[in-house]
Design an enzyme around this catalytic site. Structure first.
Site, PDB file in Angstrom:
ATOM      1  N   ARG A 178     -16.450 -13.701   2.098  1.00 13.59           N
ATOM      2  CA  ARG A 178     -16.809 -12.758   2.606  1.00 13.59           C
ATOM      3  C   ARG A 178     -18.000 -12.225   3.160  1.00 13.59           C
ATOM      4  O   ARG A 178     -18.169 -12.002   4.398  1.00 13.59           O
ATOM      5  CB  ARG A 178     -16.069 -11.205   1.982  1.00 13.59           C
ATOM      6  CG  ARG A 178     -16.098  -9.868   2.981  1.00 13.59           C
ATOM      7  CD  ARG A 178     -15.688  -8.788   2.134  1.00 13.59           C
ATOM      8  NE  ARG A 178     -16.924  -8.284   1.392  1.00 13.59           N
ATOM      9  CZ  ARG A 178     -16.844  -7.163   0.975  1.00 13.59           C
ATOM     10  NH1 ARG A 178     -15.997  -6.248   1.485  1.00 13.59           N
ATOM     11  NH2 ARG A 178     -18.140  -6.627   0.216  1.00 13.59           N
ATOM     12  N   TYR A 230      -2.955   6.764   8.608  1.00 11.74           N
ATOM     13  CA  TYR A 230      -4.249   6.325   8.996  1.00 11.74           C
ATOM     14  C   TYR A 230      -4.515   6.525  10.375  1.00 11.74           C
ATOM     15  O   TYR A 230      -5.586   7.088  10.629  1.00 11.74           O
ATOM     16  CB  TYR A 230      -4.342   4.862   8.678  1.00 11.74           C
ATOM     17  CG  TYR A 230      -4.321   4.529   6.978  1.00 11.74           C
ATOM     18  CD1 TYR A 230      -5.631   4.726   6.394  1.00 11.74           C
ATOM     19  CD2 TYR A 230      -3.307   4.020   6.278  1.00 11.74           C
ATOM     20  CE1 TYR A 230      -5.722   4.554   5.138  1.00 11.74           C
ATOM     21  CE2 TYR A 230      -3.421   3.825   5.172  1.00 11.74           C
ATOM     22  CZ  TYR A 230      -4.597   3.840   4.446  1.00 11.74           C
ATOM     23  OH  TYR A 230      -4.908   3.529   2.803  1.00 11.74           O
ATOM     24  N   ASP A 276      -4.739  -7.387   6.834  1.00 14.64           N
ATOM     25  CA  ASP A 276      -4.654  -6.100   6.324  1.00 14.64           C
ATOM     26  C   ASP A 276      -3.638  -5.321   7.141  1.00 14.64           C
ATOM     27  O   ASP A 276      -3.329  -5.613   8.356  1.00 14.64           O
ATOM     28  CB  ASP A 276      -6.234  -5.012   6.700  1.00 14.64           C
ATOM     29  CG  ASP A 276      -6.208  -3.814   5.640  1.00 14.64           C
ATOM     30  OD1 ASP A 276      -6.319  -4.280   4.529  1.00 14.64           O
ATOM     31  OD2 ASP A 276      -5.816  -2.979   6.250  1.00 14.64           O
ATOM     32  N   ARG A 326     -11.549  -8.780  -3.966  1.00 11.32           N
ATOM     33  CA  ARG A 326     -13.232  -8.705  -4.510  1.00 11.32           C
ATOM     34  C   ARG A 326     -13.353  -8.927  -6.148  1.00 11.32           C
ATOM     35  O   ARG A 326     -14.501  -9.245  -6.461  1.00 11.32           O
ATOM     36  CB  ARG A 326     -13.828  -7.469  -4.208  1.00 11.32           C
ATOM     37  CG  ARG A 326     -14.007  -7.240  -2.729  1.00 11.32           C
ATOM     38  CD  ARG A 326     -14.378  -5.729  -2.172  1.00 11.32           C
ATOM     39  NE  ARG A 326     -13.016  -4.868  -2.472  1.00 11.32           N
ATOM     40  CZ  ARG A 326     -13.049  -3.628  -2.211  1.00 11.32           C
ATOM     41  NH1 ARG A 326     -14.148  -2.920  -1.844  1.00 11.32           N
ATOM     42  NH2 ARG A 326     -11.835  -2.893  -2.476  1.00 11.32           N
ATOM     43  N   ARG A 328      -2.780  -7.861  -3.665  1.00  9.57           N
ATOM     44  CA  ARG A 328      -4.195  -8.058  -3.307  1.00  9.57           C
ATOM     45  C   ARG A 328      -4.901  -9.224  -4.369  1.00  9.57           C
ATOM     46  O   ARG A 328      -5.913  -9.182  -4.605  1.00  9.57           O
ATOM     47  CB  ARG A 328      -4.873  -6.875  -3.584  1.00  9.57           C
ATOM     48  CG  ARG A 328      -4.854  -5.737  -2.866  1.00  9.57           C
ATOM     49  CD  ARG A 328      -5.814  -5.566  -1.562  1.00  9.57           C
ATOM     50  NE  ARG A 328      -5.553  -4.630  -0.676  1.00  9.57           N
ATOM     51  CZ  ARG A 328      -6.046  -3.546  -0.740  1.00  9.57           C
ATOM     52  NH1 ARG A 328      -7.171  -3.303  -1.473  1.00  9.57           N
ATOM     53  NH2 ARG A 328      -5.747  -2.488   0.008  1.00  9.57           N
TER      54      ARG A 328
HETATM   55  O1  CP3 Z   1      -2.175  -8.775  -1.257  1.00  9.11           O
HETATM   56  C1  CP3 Z   1      -3.182  -9.378  -0.575  1.00  9.11           C
HETATM   57  O2  CP3 Z   1      -3.814 -10.305  -1.290  1.00  9.11           O
HETATM   58  C2  CP3 Z   1      -2.979  -9.602   0.789  1.00  9.11           C
HETATM   59  C3  CP3 Z   1      -4.475  -8.865   1.507  1.00  9.11           C
HETATM   60  C4  CP3 Z   1      -4.010  -7.311   1.693  1.00  9.11           C
HETATM   61  C5  CP3 Z   1      -5.180  -6.541   2.052  1.00  9.11           C
HETATM   62  N1  CP3 Z   1      -4.825  -5.258   2.200  1.00  9.11           N
HETATM   63  C6  CP3 Z   1      -6.475  -6.894   1.844  1.00  9.11           C
HETATM   64  C7  CP3 Z   1      -7.579  -6.022   1.818  1.00  9.11           C
HETATM   65  C8  CP3 Z   1      -2.713  -6.568   1.991  1.00  9.11           C
HETATM   66  C9  CP3 Z   1      -1.313  -6.854   1.477  1.00  9.11           C
HETATM   67  C10 CP3 Z   1      -3.470  -5.319   2.115  1.00  9.11           C
HETATM   68  C11 CP3 Z   1      -2.725  -4.101   2.376  1.00  9.11           C
HETATM   69  C12 CP3 Z   1      -3.239  -2.822   2.753  1.00  9.11           C
HETATM   70  N2  CP3 Z   1      -4.275  -2.467   3.416  1.00  9.11           N
HETATM   71  C13 CP3 Z   1      -2.496  -1.745   2.273  1.00  9.11           C
HETATM   72  C14 CP3 Z   1      -1.160  -1.441   1.784  1.00  9.11           C
HETATM   73  C15 CP3 Z   1      -1.097  -2.004   0.126  1.00  9.11           C
HETATM   74  C16 CP3 Z   1      -2.111  -0.841  -0.573  1.00  9.11           C
HETATM   75  O3  CP3 Z   1      -2.917  -1.312  -1.278  1.00  9.11           O
HETATM   76  O4  CP3 Z   1      -1.620   0.317  -0.714  1.00  9.11           O
HETATM   77  C17 CP3 Z   1      -3.361  -0.491   2.597  1.00  9.11           C
HETATM   78  C18 CP3 Z   1      -3.106   0.924   2.392  1.00  9.11           C
HETATM   79  C19 CP3 Z   1      -4.529  -1.232   3.471  1.00  9.11           C
HETATM   80  C20 CP3 Z   1      -5.510  -0.356   3.894  1.00  9.11           C
HETATM   81  C21 CP3 Z   1      -6.792  -0.655   3.194  1.00  9.11           C
HETATM   82  N3  CP3 Z   1      -7.498  -2.003   3.372  1.00  9.11           N
HETATM   83  C22 CP3 Z   1      -7.510   0.031   2.449  1.00  9.11           C
HETATM   84  C23 CP3 Z   1      -7.103   1.484   2.031  1.00  9.11           C
HETATM   85  C24 CP3 Z   1      -8.889  -0.724   2.153  1.00  9.11           C
HETATM   86  C25 CP3 Z   1     -10.104  -0.271   1.282  1.00  9.11           C
HETATM   87  C26 CP3 Z   1      -9.412  -0.115   0.004  1.00  9.11           C
HETATM   88  C27 CP3 Z   1     -10.332  -1.065  -1.091  1.00  9.11           C
HETATM   89  O5  CP3 Z   1      -9.783  -1.719  -1.744  1.00  9.11           O
HETATM   90  O6  CP3 Z   1     -11.521  -1.115  -0.566  1.00  9.11           O
HETATM   91  C28 CP3 Z   1      -8.537  -2.032   2.716  1.00  9.11           C
HETATM   92  C29 CP3 Z   1      -9.581  -3.075   2.537  1.00  9.11           C
HETATM   93  C30 CP3 Z   1      -8.977  -4.364   1.918  1.00  9.11           C
HETATM   94  N4  CP3 Z   1      -7.875  -4.866   2.384  1.00  9.11           N
HETATM   95  C31 CP3 Z   1      -9.470  -5.000   0.939  1.00  9.11           C
HETATM   96  C32 CP3 Z   1      -8.756  -6.203   0.907  1.00  9.11           C
HETATM   97  C33 CP3 Z   1      -9.007  -7.461  -0.018  1.00  9.11           C
HETATM   98  C34 CP3 Z   1     -10.793  -5.065   0.518  1.00  9.11           C
HETATM   99  C35 CP3 Z   1     -11.998  -4.988   1.614  1.00  9.11           C
HETATM  100  C36 CP3 Z   1     -13.243  -5.829   1.370  1.00  9.11           C
HETATM  101  O7  CP3 Z   1     -13.154  -7.133   1.096  1.00  9.11           O
HETATM  102  O8  CP3 Z   1     -14.131  -5.169   1.434  1.00  9.11           O
END
Ligand code: CP3
Length: 358
Positions: free
Chosen positions: A40, A154, A77, A31, A27
């Site tokens: 964003r 999910y 994502d 944010r 990640r």
């Molecule tokens: O690593 C990176 O920089 C690549 C981007 C990336 C995102 N999600 C961006 C993201 C990657 C590799 C993911 C994978 C992901 N997404 C996983 C597996 C890895 C992990 O973290 O366990 C999972 C379970 C998800 C599903 C997901 N997406 C969740 C549970 C959430 C909300 C959690 C949160 O942090 O708010 C997201 C949203 C998400 N995916 C964000 C980002 C940058 C935040 C969203 C935002 O900008 O509002």
């Protein structure tokens, strides 16, 4: 196509000699970076950001402009795959990801189909091509997907869950239905990752975020077996280069040997496993990625640097380690602390390798 100028990350994954330990952060575009929040806002929402290849490219590059990272990761994502299967992904403020049509009915499960990555996921594949062009062979680009089981969590729960009650009940009551979902997911993920490789991804990572909630027996049958199917179906070389694969099961420390045996090139570690002991257990079979506690980044720079050095020393130098966090970076992390992590990994591992080579 030329190897990236900085290919330390790829060499570490292939267990070829390296001068220092490469580092990237799960990640890393997110944010905690004000410039990410700004882009964003411009995109309108997180999902619109994912669906715009040029904005996804822009945020992918943001952490690389700030820090000396050794790899870029596609901005997207894991839940875009079930969205492409028609489940209707949306993000509600404070609630995380949700699906409009969770998989609950037998007929809906039987109707589930493998999406064509160039059709419903074309925006991701376009982002991969655009990011590769923008990187101009500076550092390698990582493609990724969720694991079949993590996606199923999910898809069946309809969003995040504290206890995975719905998907686990299906596992015990109707294993046939869960196996059907997992089988479709495994084929979807294989095709999706191969399309990313075709478009220019130079390594791929599979996030099995929820595999660790399974029982010992269920992990093998409902997560690892499908991870193995994907690994077997992945394109192994592209443009004459081996495309390494990384498998990360959060909470999977006790299954390292089993994960290392499915044919992946590297295994991701969360922060609960000692990386030195892990290296001893997997031997020469795979590289390791991890394993800094993401919450340690809230400590003082001196404490963060000490913890980074401890992990580099615990691994013990040489090749086969990609430094990373044990899970995604927290959104409230101070951005300057990431500089401390990256610079300490580089400096300390160079020094350690020099000592070992004397
Ligand atoms: O690593 C990176 O920089 C690549 C981007 C990336 C995102 N999600 C961006 C993201 C990657 C590799 C993911 C994978 C992901 N997404 C996983 C597996 C890895 C992990 O973290 O366990 C999972 C379970 C998800 C599903 C997901 N997406 C969740 C549970 C959430 C909300 C959690 C949160 O942090 O708010 C997201 C949203 C998400 N995916 C964000 C980002 C940058 C935040 C969203 C935002 O900008 O509002």
């Amino acid at each position: 196509m030329a190897r990236p100028k900085n290919d330390t990350f790829l060499r570490a994954l292939r267990r070829e000699p390296v001068e220092y330990t490469p580092v990237w952060l799960m990640r890393q575009a997110g944010r905690y970076l004000p410039e990410y929040c700004e882009t964003r806002k411009r995109a309108g929402s997180f999902l619109q950001l994912c669906k715009s290849p040029s904005l996804a490219c822009e945020v992918t590059l943001q952490p690389l402009a700030r820090y000396e990272l050794d790899a870029a990761i596609l901005f997207s994502d894991i839940l875009t795959v079930p969205d492409a299967m028609g489940l209707g992904l949306y993000f509600s403020e404070g609630e995380g990801p949700r699906f409009e049509r969770p998989l609950r009915e037998e007929w809906a499960i039987r109707d589930l189909a493998v999406p064509d990555p160039h059709d419903h996921l074309g925006y991701v594949i376009d982002a991969v091509s655009e990011i590769r062009r923008a990187l101009d062979n500076s550092v390698p680009l990582i493609g990724f997907s969720g694991s079949p089981f993590t996606l199923a969590c999910y898809m069946v729960e309809g969003g995040g869950s504290a206890d995975f009650r719905t998907v686990k009940t299906m596992l015990y009551d109707r294993p046939d239905l869960l196996h059907h979902i997992l089988s479709v997911n495994a084929r979807a993920v294989t095709g999706y990752l191969n399309a990313q490789i075709e478009a220019g991804a130079q390594a791929v990572m599979i996030f099995d975020t929820w595999g660790g909630v399974l029982s010992h027996r269920a992990y093998q049958e409902f997560s690892l077996a499908y991870l193995q199917q994907i690994i077997e179906g992945l394109t192994k070389t592209h443009d004459g280069e081996r495309i390494p694969s990384i498998v990360f099961t959060k909470g999977g420390g006790q299954w390292l040997e089993a994960i290392a045996a499915i044919g992946c090139d590297a295994v991701g570690l969360d922060w609960t496993t000692d990386i030195g002991a892990a290296r001893h257990r997997v031997g020469e079979r795979v590289a390791l990625q991890g394993n800094l506690d993401p919450i340690s980044l809230f400590a003082s720079p001196a404490a963060v640097a000490a913890e980074v050095r401890r992990i580099v020393d615990a691994y013990g130098g040489g090749t086969g380690h990609v430094f990373n966090l044990g899970h995604g970076i927290n959104q409230f992390t101070p951005a300057d602390t990431v500089t401390t992590v990256v610079d300490t990994v580089h400096q300390h591992s160079r020094q350690l390798n020099r000592q070992l080579n004397q």
